[in-house]
Design a protein around this motif. Structure first.
Motif, short mmCIF file in Angstrom:
data_model
loop_
_atom_site.label_atom_id
_atom_site.label_comp_id
_atom_site.label_asym_id
_atom_site.label_seq_id
_atom_site.Cartn_x
_atom_site.Cartn_y
_atom_site.Cartn_z
N THR A 18 52.66 52.76 45.36
CA THR A 18 52.03 54.00 45.83
C THR A 18 51.29 54.70 44.70
O THR A 18 51.66 54.56 43.54
CB THR A 18 53.06 55.00 46.41
OG1 THR A 18 53.84 55.54 45.33
CG2 THR A 18 53.98 54.36 47.42
N GLY A 19 50.24 55.44 45.06
CA GLY A 19 49.46 56.19 44.08
C GLY A 19 49.38 57.66 44.44
O GLY A 19 50.05 58.13 45.36
N VAL A 20 48.53 58.38 43.73
CA VAL A 20 48.25 59.78 44.02
C VAL A 20 46.76 60.01 43.84
O VAL A 20 46.20 59.61 42.81
CB VAL A 20 49.01 60.74 43.06
CG1 VAL A 20 48.57 62.19 43.28
CG2 VAL A 20 50.51 60.61 43.24
N GLY A 21 46.12 60.64 44.82
CA GLY A 21 44.72 61.01 44.67
C GLY A 21 43.85 60.64 45.85
O GLY A 21 42.83 61.25 46.09
N SER A 43 32.55 47.04 36.15
CA SER A 43 33.53 48.11 36.03
C SER A 43 34.95 47.55 36.13
O SER A 43 35.16 46.43 36.59
CB SER A 43 33.29 49.16 37.11
OG SER A 43 33.16 48.54 38.37
N ASP A 44 35.93 48.34 35.71
CA ASP A 44 37.33 47.92 35.71
C ASP A 44 37.77 47.33 37.05
O ASP A 44 38.50 46.35 37.11
CB ASP A 44 38.25 49.13 35.45
CG ASP A 44 38.30 49.50 33.98
OD1 ASP A 44 37.75 48.73 33.16
OD2 ASP A 44 38.88 50.54 33.66
N LEU A 45 37.33 47.99 38.12
CA LEU A 45 37.82 47.62 39.44
C LEU A 45 37.35 46.24 39.90
O LEU A 45 37.88 45.70 40.86
CB LEU A 45 37.41 48.67 40.47
CG LEU A 45 38.32 49.88 40.67
CD1 LEU A 45 39.67 49.43 41.19
CD2 LEU A 45 38.49 50.72 39.43
N THR A 46 36.34 45.65 39.25
CA THR A 46 35.89 44.31 39.65
C THR A 46 37.03 43.31 39.58
O THR A 46 37.04 42.34 40.31
CB THR A 46 34.74 43.80 38.75
OG1 THR A 46 35.15 43.88 37.39
CG2 THR A 46 33.47 44.62 38.95
N ARG A 47 37.99 43.57 38.69
CA ARG A 47 39.11 42.65 38.55
C ARG A 47 40.28 42.99 39.46
O ARG A 47 41.22 42.23 39.61
CB ARG A 47 39.59 42.63 37.09
CG ARG A 47 38.59 41.95 36.15
CD ARG A 47 38.95 42.18 34.71
NE ARG A 47 38.75 43.57 34.34
CZ ARG A 47 39.62 44.34 33.70
NH1 ARG A 47 40.79 43.85 33.35
NH2 ARG A 47 39.35 45.58 33.41
N VAL A 48 40.24 44.16 40.07
CA VAL A 48 41.36 44.61 40.90
C VAL A 48 41.15 44.24 42.36
O VAL A 48 42.09 43.91 43.07
CB VAL A 48 41.53 46.14 40.78
CG1 VAL A 48 42.59 46.65 41.73
CG2 VAL A 48 41.88 46.50 39.34
N VAL A 49 39.88 44.28 42.83
CA VAL A 49 39.64 43.97 44.24
C VAL A 49 39.88 42.48 44.47
O VAL A 49 39.84 41.67 43.54
CB VAL A 49 38.19 44.33 44.66
CG1 VAL A 49 37.99 45.83 44.61
CG2 VAL A 49 37.16 43.64 43.79
N THR A 50 40.19 42.12 45.73
CA THR A 50 40.36 40.71 46.08
C THR A 50 39.29 40.32 47.09
O THR A 50 39.18 41.00 48.10
CB THR A 50 41.74 40.44 46.74
OG1 THR A 50 42.43 41.66 46.89
CG2 THR A 50 42.54 39.44 45.98
N PRO A 51 38.53 39.26 46.85
CA PRO A 51 38.48 38.53 45.59
C PRO A 51 37.80 39.35 44.50
O PRO A 51 37.01 40.23 44.82
CB PRO A 51 37.63 37.30 45.96
CG PRO A 51 36.74 37.78 47.06
CD PRO A 51 37.54 38.77 47.83
N LEU A 57 43.83 52.03 34.18
CA LEU A 57 44.17 50.80 34.85
C LEU A 57 45.01 49.90 33.96
O LEU A 57 46.08 49.41 34.35
CB LEU A 57 42.85 50.10 35.19
CG LEU A 57 42.86 48.94 36.14
CD1 LEU A 57 43.15 49.40 37.54
CD2 LEU A 57 41.50 48.25 36.10
N ASP A 58 44.55 49.67 32.73
CA ASP A 58 45.28 48.80 31.82
C ASP A 58 46.65 49.37 31.49
O ASP A 58 47.62 48.63 31.36
CB ASP A 58 44.47 48.59 30.52
CG ASP A 58 43.22 47.75 30.77
OD1 ASP A 58 43.13 47.11 31.84
OD2 ASP A 58 42.32 47.75 29.90
N GLY A 59 46.72 50.70 31.38
CA GLY A 59 48.00 51.35 31.13
C GLY A 59 48.98 51.05 32.26
O GLY A 59 50.14 50.72 32.02
N ILE A 77 46.52 54.18 37.96
CA ILE A 77 47.72 53.52 37.44
C ILE A 77 48.27 52.56 38.50
O ILE A 77 48.66 51.42 38.20
CB ILE A 77 48.78 54.57 37.03
CG1 ILE A 77 48.30 55.31 35.77
CG2 ILE A 77 50.15 53.93 36.81
CD1 ILE A 77 49.17 56.49 35.37
N ALA A 78 48.26 53.00 39.77
CA ALA A 78 48.76 52.15 40.86
C ALA A 78 47.90 50.88 41.02
O ALA A 78 48.42 49.81 41.31
CB ALA A 78 48.79 52.94 42.17
#
Lengths: 327, 327
Positions: free
Chosen positions: B267-270, A272-280, B218-220, B245-246
């Motif tokens: 910061t985000g919202v949600g 999923s998209d978030l696999t690249r957002v979390v650290t690591p 996310l990419d946006g 987006i955040a």
């Protein structure tokens, strides 16, 4: 504005307009005139009238286990491409992973002549499902599980997990597994079997209480990781049945002061998209969810529009995405 | 098994069984016998037959902008609690944020007598929507936007963003904003207005080209953050209109070597689950999505079952969740 007025304005018979609307034969010349009149008047054929004329609703029913899921949303995106092209509208029924609800929506779609066909994004399939499926008078395609006798599109859950573990577990002495309910053949049984077979190949001994079961949720993954670590402080890898569960395990490991991947490796499934957002970033398995949704829609459209379609079972390929949560 | 057989087995008239099934008056004694027979035979009343008898489908239609959304899934969870209790099934229509699709599903639900009521999880509401809504013959509740003349449940997007910025922007000299389309009054206009009013209060000057617009992805968020940083290397805060987006902005800042929150606040919202999983954890606004879904369902059930219900507009409260992505 109704079909009679359109016929009058276009100078053709009512039957010709009806054939035009139902994709029957109309000469190129008349077709052009009717199209122009429809455009100028902004006429939209009533769904009910169209259903009465054709016996078709041009609606497809999709039964899905949960909405807030990367896999489900990608599958829907793929279907939508095909269904939009073929002018089908789609109604979704969300079962929240509840078996009774799943069966009752199958019955609802089947009874009301509400839909021309059904896609069932399946998790658990038992005798009750089979009865409800057998009773359907419209075509159905099963997405996400392999079910004999029905057209289905599914992922290679066993081999993809086996491959992932072959890459990740040579770095491990005490791996643990966080799985999901065994009632779900694909995500529950097949992924678990892939993990266990890889461990056997590598000569890794996994005690029964190093195998946990979690709901499909972040908190579930967190809690399962927490109890596994308390029972087995020596564990050095969490192989998880889904990305969301892996995010929970990752958070738990971090909060208990374990470094990922130095002390503990973590892997997910789903890419999923978030696999690249979390650290690591999270090592995961890429399944072709969007393409599988598209294939399922194609199978269903074929079954809805042709006779004598032979059921097919389509197994999709996969990719292993190595990222920073493994060594 | 049909209604006549049930009547025979229970030793009562067909009309009594019918009243029982439609919640009409039946004596306690007969009620007990009928319930036992229904349980023993496993009889399930046909939806179609029930619809013919009552003129009701006991189905609710929910039109939603996207499936893979924290907010939408929480709203659905809240609705489901109420609709299950009141024995309604729910059909969902996913519009993928497409206005024409939204209107066409409103028409589909309205025409076919398919549903007893509709909840529209709204993003953009224009004249075409109003026409389609005015043409409905079943009750509708708008969720997520405030629309005069209709029952609606919505979040306090303006004040919540104003409050968040009052907490976060005193630490900032060069804030930037990543918003969403202004066609969406709640998430687009109201959140943006909250940000701008807070900046004005604090005497912060925000150049027009430090205000970006992103799709709900996310990419946006990543791409918008990237172009804002290239235009304004001095920027020290990203206030984003959604969590997703955040997450994109956070990933971008990190990949460009900016420390969060030391160099750049985000910061985000949600207040989605993942706000606690990403590092650093994300400061966000908690909206009561599940409760708002529940409230919308209650309003709709009341409108479907009573006469002369007066439309109401319900504004929900909120919470500011301070985490580690801000100083």
């Amino acid at each position: 504005m109704d079909i009679n007025s359109i016929a009058k304005l276009a100078g053709v018979s009512r039957a010709t307009v009806s054939r035009y609307l139902n994709d029957g034969y109309v000469s190129a010349e008349k077709r052009k005139v009717i199209a122009r009149v429809i455009k100028e008047t902004g006429y939209v054929p009533s769904q009910q009238a169209q259903t009465l004329r054709t016996g078709k609703t041009n609606i497809v029913g999709v039964i899905l286990p949960k909405v807030n899921s990367h896999a489900v949303s990608r599958m829907l995106a793929g279907m939508t491409l095909e269904f939009n092209d073929a002018h089908y509208q789609t109604l979704l029924a969300n079962t929240n992973n509840n078996k009774e609800t799943e069966v009752s929506y199958l019955q609802l779609f089947a009874e009301g002549n509400q839909v021309d066909g059904i896609i069932l994004i399946a998790t658990v399939l038992d005798q009750e499902h089979r009865r409800a499926l057998d009773a359907l008078r419209v075509p159905v395609v099963i997405l996400g599980q392999d079910m004999e006798g029905y057209s289905s599109v599914f992922n290679d859950d066993y081999r993809s997990m086996l491959q992932l573990c072959r890459k990740v577990l040579p770095n491990s002495v005490h791996p643990a597994y966080i799985g999901v309910t065994q009632e779900d053949v694909s995500a529950g049984q097949e992924r678990r079997r892939g993990f266990l077979d890889a461990c056997a190949e590598l000569g890794l001994d996994v005690p029964a209480d190093a195998m946990g079961t979690s709901p499909f949720s972040l908190d579930g993954g967190y809690e399962c990781a927490e109890s596994l670590m308390s029972r087995h402080p020596e564990l050095d890898t969490f192989v998880c049945a889904t990305d969301v569960i892996a995010f929970g395990a990752l958070t738990c490991a971090r909060e208990y002061g374990r470094r990922v991947p130095e002390d503990v490796q973590v892997t997910g499934v789903g890419d999923s998209d978030l696999t690249r957002v979390v650290t690591p970033s999270l090592t995961s398995i890429h399944h072709h969810y969007q393409t599988s949704g598209r294939e399922a829609a194609k199978l269903l459209i074929e079954a809805m529009t042709s006779k004598d379609v032979v059921p097919r079972e389509i197994r999709m390929s996969y990719g292993i995405m190595m990222r920073n949560s493994t060594r």
